[in-house]
Design a protein around this motif. Sequence first.
Motif, short mmCIF file in Angstrom:
data_model
loop_
_atom_site.label_atom_id
_atom_site.label_comp_id
_atom_site.label_asym_id
_atom_site.label_seq_id
_atom_site.Cartn_x
_atom_site.Cartn_y
_atom_site.Cartn_z
N UNK A 16 -34.45 -44.42 -33.65
CA UNK A 16 -35.24 -45.19 -34.59
C UNK A 16 -34.39 -46.19 -35.37
N UNK A 17 -33.09 -45.93 -35.46
CA UNK A 17 -32.19 -46.83 -36.19
C UNK A 17 -30.88 -46.94 -35.42
N UNK A 18 -30.82 -47.78 -34.36
CA UNK A 18 -29.64 -47.85 -33.51
C UNK A 18 -28.38 -48.26 -34.26
N UNK A 19 -28.53 -48.98 -35.38
CA UNK A 19 -27.35 -49.45 -36.10
C UNK A 19 -26.74 -48.35 -36.96
N UNK A 20 -27.40 -47.19 -37.00
CA UNK A 20 -26.89 -46.11 -37.83
C UNK A 20 -25.51 -45.66 -37.38
N UNK A 21 -25.27 -45.69 -36.08
CA UNK A 21 -23.96 -45.31 -35.56
C UNK A 21 -23.65 -46.17 -34.35
N UNK A 22 -22.82 -47.18 -34.57
CA UNK A 22 -22.49 -48.07 -33.45
C UNK A 22 -21.70 -47.33 -32.38
N UNK A 23 -20.89 -46.36 -32.79
CA UNK A 23 -20.13 -45.58 -31.80
C UNK A 23 -21.03 -44.79 -30.90
N UNK A 24 -22.08 -44.21 -31.48
CA UNK A 24 -23.04 -43.44 -30.69
C UNK A 24 -23.80 -44.35 -29.74
N UNK A 25 -24.23 -45.51 -30.22
CA UNK A 25 -24.96 -46.44 -29.37
C UNK A 25 -24.09 -46.94 -28.23
N UNK A 26 -22.82 -47.22 -28.52
CA UNK A 26 -21.91 -47.69 -27.48
C UNK A 26 -21.71 -46.61 -26.42
N UNK A 27 -21.56 -45.36 -26.85
CA UNK A 27 -21.38 -44.26 -25.90
C UNK A 27 -22.62 -44.08 -25.03
N UNK A 28 -23.79 -44.15 -25.64
CA UNK A 28 -25.03 -44.00 -24.87
C UNK A 28 -25.24 -45.17 -23.91
N UNK A 29 -24.87 -46.37 -24.32
CA UNK A 29 -25.01 -47.55 -23.45
C UNK A 29 -24.13 -47.40 -22.21
N UNK A 30 -22.89 -47.01 -22.42
CA UNK A 30 -21.97 -46.83 -21.29
C UNK A 30 -22.46 -45.72 -20.36
N UNK A 31 -22.90 -44.60 -20.95
CA UNK A 31 -23.38 -43.48 -20.14
C UNK A 31 -24.61 -43.88 -19.33
N UNK A 32 -25.48 -44.70 -19.93
CA UNK A 32 -26.70 -45.10 -19.22
C UNK A 32 -26.38 -45.91 -17.97
N UNK A 33 -25.35 -46.73 -18.03
CA UNK A 33 -24.94 -47.51 -16.86
C UNK A 33 -24.42 -46.60 -15.75
#
Length: 534
Positions: free
Chosen positions: A20-37
Motif C-alpha cells: 500500500x505504501x511502496x516508498x515506506x522501505x526502498x530496500x524492501x521494494x528493491x529486493x522484491x523487484x529484483x526477486x520478481x525478475x
Amino acid sequence: MSHPENTPTKQKNPLRGVLSNPLRSRGTLRADFTASLVVFLVAVPLCVGIAVASGVPAELGLVTGIVGGLVTGFLPGSSLQVSGPAAGLTVLVYEAVQTHGLSGLGVLVLAAGLLQLLMGVLRLGRWFRAISVSVVQGMLAGIGLVLIAGQLYALTDTEAPSSGPDKLLGLGGLVVDTVGDSTALTAFAVGAGTILVLLVWPKWQAGARVLPAPLAAVLLATTVTGVFDLPIARIEVKGLLDAVQPPGLGDFGGLASIGMLSTVLAFTLIASAESLFSAAAVDRLHDGPRTDYNKELMAQGAGNTVCGVLGALPMTAVIVRSSANVSAGARTKASRVLHGIWLLLFAAAIPGALGMIPLSALAGILVHAGWKLIPLRELGPMWRQHRAEAVVLAVTALAIVLTNMFEGVLLGLLMAVVKTAWETSHIHVETEDPGAGQPLRVTVLGNATFLRLPKLQDQLDELPTDRRVELRLEKLRHMDHACGLALSTWEEQHNRTAERTGAAAGTPPREGEGATAQSPAAERHSEGTSTMIG
C-alpha cells in the motif's frame, strides 16, 4: 499501559503495508523487484513447457502464471510462495483434455477453484497436513515417471501414446525408430543438450546469478536451432487472446457425469495438497510471517476460479519458483505480483518469441522436472527406517503409472489408512492363574480391531482347554464389533469345552456355571463394549 506500537498486532507482520505504501522501505521494494525478475525468468520456460506437455496452447501456461501473480499474489495466505502451472498436474490435465476437450478444461478448473474456496471458508486447509507424506511423495513420483516417459517421445518430436503402460512399453520401439531417423536424432540432441545445460549451469555460479538454468537452457537451444536452421518442431503460437477460450454454458452439463466429477475432485485434492505442502516447505526457508493455510487455500481457489473462467490451466503453488523467490531475497508479496506483470508484458509484447522455441528443448526441461519429482534420496533411509511408508510410496507411484492419477492416489490413501490402522491396533493377552478350581483370568489389552483378530484368536487358542476362563476386556482402549462378537463367542465355546472335559474326568461344574449361562464377555459386548472402552 503498553505503547500501541509494542502490541502483538503491530509485531505480527512488520512487512505489512509495503504494497500500500511502496516508498515506506526502498530496500524492501528493491529486493522484491529484483526477486520478481528472477522468478519471471524461471517461470517463462516452465509455464510454456507445462502447457505444451498438457496438450494445450503454450499461451495458456502463461495465462495461468499471470493469474497466479496478479490474482493469487495479491491475496493473503503465504506471502512468499509463487503460484502457476505445475508439473505435478501435467499428466492429469493431459488426460482431462483428451477426454473432455479444451472447452471442458475450463469447467473442471472453475469447479475445482470454487471447491477450494468452499474448503477455505469451512477452514479445512489444516486438514491437508494430515495427508500421509508417503502418499504425496508417491503421487509426485508417479507423476514424474509418467511425465518422463511421455517427454522422452517429445525429445524426438514423436507423439506419445496416451496411457502410462503404453508409454513404457513403447520406449523400445522409440529407440529403434530414432536411430534410423536423422531428424529425430537432431531433435533428441537438442533435448539432451538442454538437459545437460540444466545440470551443468548451476555449477557456474557467475552465470547462474545472471540467468536461471531453465531460461539459459531454452535460450541456448533456441539459438542453436535458429542459427543452424535445424529441421525440428517448434512451438505453435496462436496469440494470447486467441488461446483464451472461456467455457460456454453448454460445457457445464458435463459436470453431471461421474467422470467429470472425479476429475474435479482430483484437481481439487492434488492442487490443494501440493500448494499447502509447498507452503510448509517455503515457511522453512524464511523467517517472515507463517502461512495461514485456510487463507492460502482460498487464494488458490480464487486463482483457479479465474483460470477456469479464462479456460486456462489449473494452478498450484510451485516450490521451484517459490524457492527461487526466497533465494533471490524477496521480502513481501510484491515480488510475486510483479512477476505476474512481467509475464503479462512478455505475452502481450513479444508472443512471437515463443514460436522460436524447439519442442524438444521444452521436453528436456520437463524430463529434468519429472526426475526431480522422484524422491530418490529419501527412498534408502525410508526403506531402512519406515519400510511400510516406502511400500505405500512405491505402490502409489506404480498405481499412477499403471492406471491414472485419481485411482493411484485413492489406492495410496487407502493403503496409508490400512497401514496406520494396522500399526495402531497393537493387542496382547495377559493370563493370571488364581489357583486350582478357579477359572483363568484372561485380560486383553490394546486396540481390538478386525485387523488383529487372527493373531488374537491364535493367542487365545493356546490356552489350556481343560480350564474355564474369565475374559476381561476393561483394559481395552477400543474394540470393534467384529472383535467383540468373536471374543464373546470364543469364551462361551471354550468354557463349554472345559466343562465337557471336566465332566469326562469326573469333576462337576461349579454352581451357576452351566453351559447355558451367558459369558461375562458376551454380557459386556451386549452392553456396548464394541465402541470406545475406558
